[in-house]
Design a protein around this motif. Structure first.
Motif, PDB file in Angstrom:
ATOM      1  N   ASN A  70      -8.160   4.225   4.320  1.00 20.26           N
ATOM      2  CA  ASN A  70      -8.531   2.839   4.628  1.00 20.26           C
ATOM      3  C   ASN A  70      -7.319   1.976   4.937  1.00 20.26           C
ATOM      4  N   ARG A  71      -6.234   2.148   4.201  1.00 17.81           N
ATOM      5  CA  ARG A  71      -5.054   1.325   4.436  1.00 17.81           C
ATOM      6  C   ARG A  71      -4.358   1.692   5.740  1.00 17.81           C
ATOM      7  N   SER A  79     -10.633   8.487  -4.751  1.00 14.25           N
ATOM      8  CA  SER A  79     -10.248   7.086  -4.548  1.00 14.25           C
ATOM      9  C   SER A  79      -8.880   6.972  -3.897  1.00 14.25           C
ATOM     10  N   SER A  90       1.811   5.452  -7.655  1.00  9.63           N
ATOM     11  CA  SER A  90       0.538   5.078  -8.252  1.00  9.63           C
ATOM     12  C   SER A  90       0.633   5.074  -9.767  1.00  9.63           C
ATOM     13  N   THR A 121       0.788   4.340  -2.890  1.00  8.31           N
ATOM     14  CA  THR A 121       0.665   5.782  -2.670  1.00  8.31           C
ATOM     15  C   THR A 121       1.899   6.537  -3.166  1.00  8.31           C
ATOM     16  N   PHE A 157      -8.291   5.382  -0.328  1.00  9.77           N
ATOM     17  CA  PHE A 157      -7.356   4.268  -0.251  1.00  9.77           C
ATOM     18  C   PHE A 157      -6.363   4.499   0.889  1.00  9.77           C
ATOM     19  N   SER A 171       0.830  -1.204   0.000  1.00  6.08           N
ATOM     20  CA  SER A 171       0.000   0.000   0.000  1.00  6.08           C
ATOM     21  C   SER A 171       0.868   1.258   0.000  1.00  6.08           C
TER      22      SER A 171
END
Length: 99
Positions: free
Chosen positions: A66-67, A59, A17, A14, A63, A10
């Motif tokens: 959430n991660r 998004s 990407s 970031t 992301f 993850s």
């Protein structure tokens, strides 16, 4: 032969990407407006994204939130949640929360 997956996939997303070129450390900034403006610049300037610029920027922000999960401090979460409203405003969408 076994191929190991990177443990911090993850973080790699970031930082590198395939859809957006993010400014370094953008999610660590203190100002929600500046974060939103940076995400907007990245999304608007990307030729690799598949969704609309707004959807791509939102998004990526979701992301990251959430991660990070429980490791995200309350203050950092508040800043990033406020960034969502700033992003909505920059794209002419209605705010979710009042300022």
């Amino acid at each position: 032969m076994v191929i190991k997956k990177p443990k911090q996939w993850s973080r790699q997303v970031t930082e590198a990407s395939h859809a957006l070129d993010l400014e370094p450390g953008v999610f660590s900034w203190e100002d929600p407006r500046k974060i939103a403006e940076s995400l907007k610049r990245s999304a608007d300037g990307s030729e690799r994204r598949k969704a609309s610029p707004f959807a791509s920027a939102m998004s990526m922000l979701n992301f990251y939130i959430n991660r990070a999960g429980r490791q995200l401090s309350g203050e950092r979460r508040r800043i990033l949640e406020a960034t969502k409203d700033e992003l909505r405003e920059l794209y002419g969408k209605p705010r979710r929360n009042k300022p």
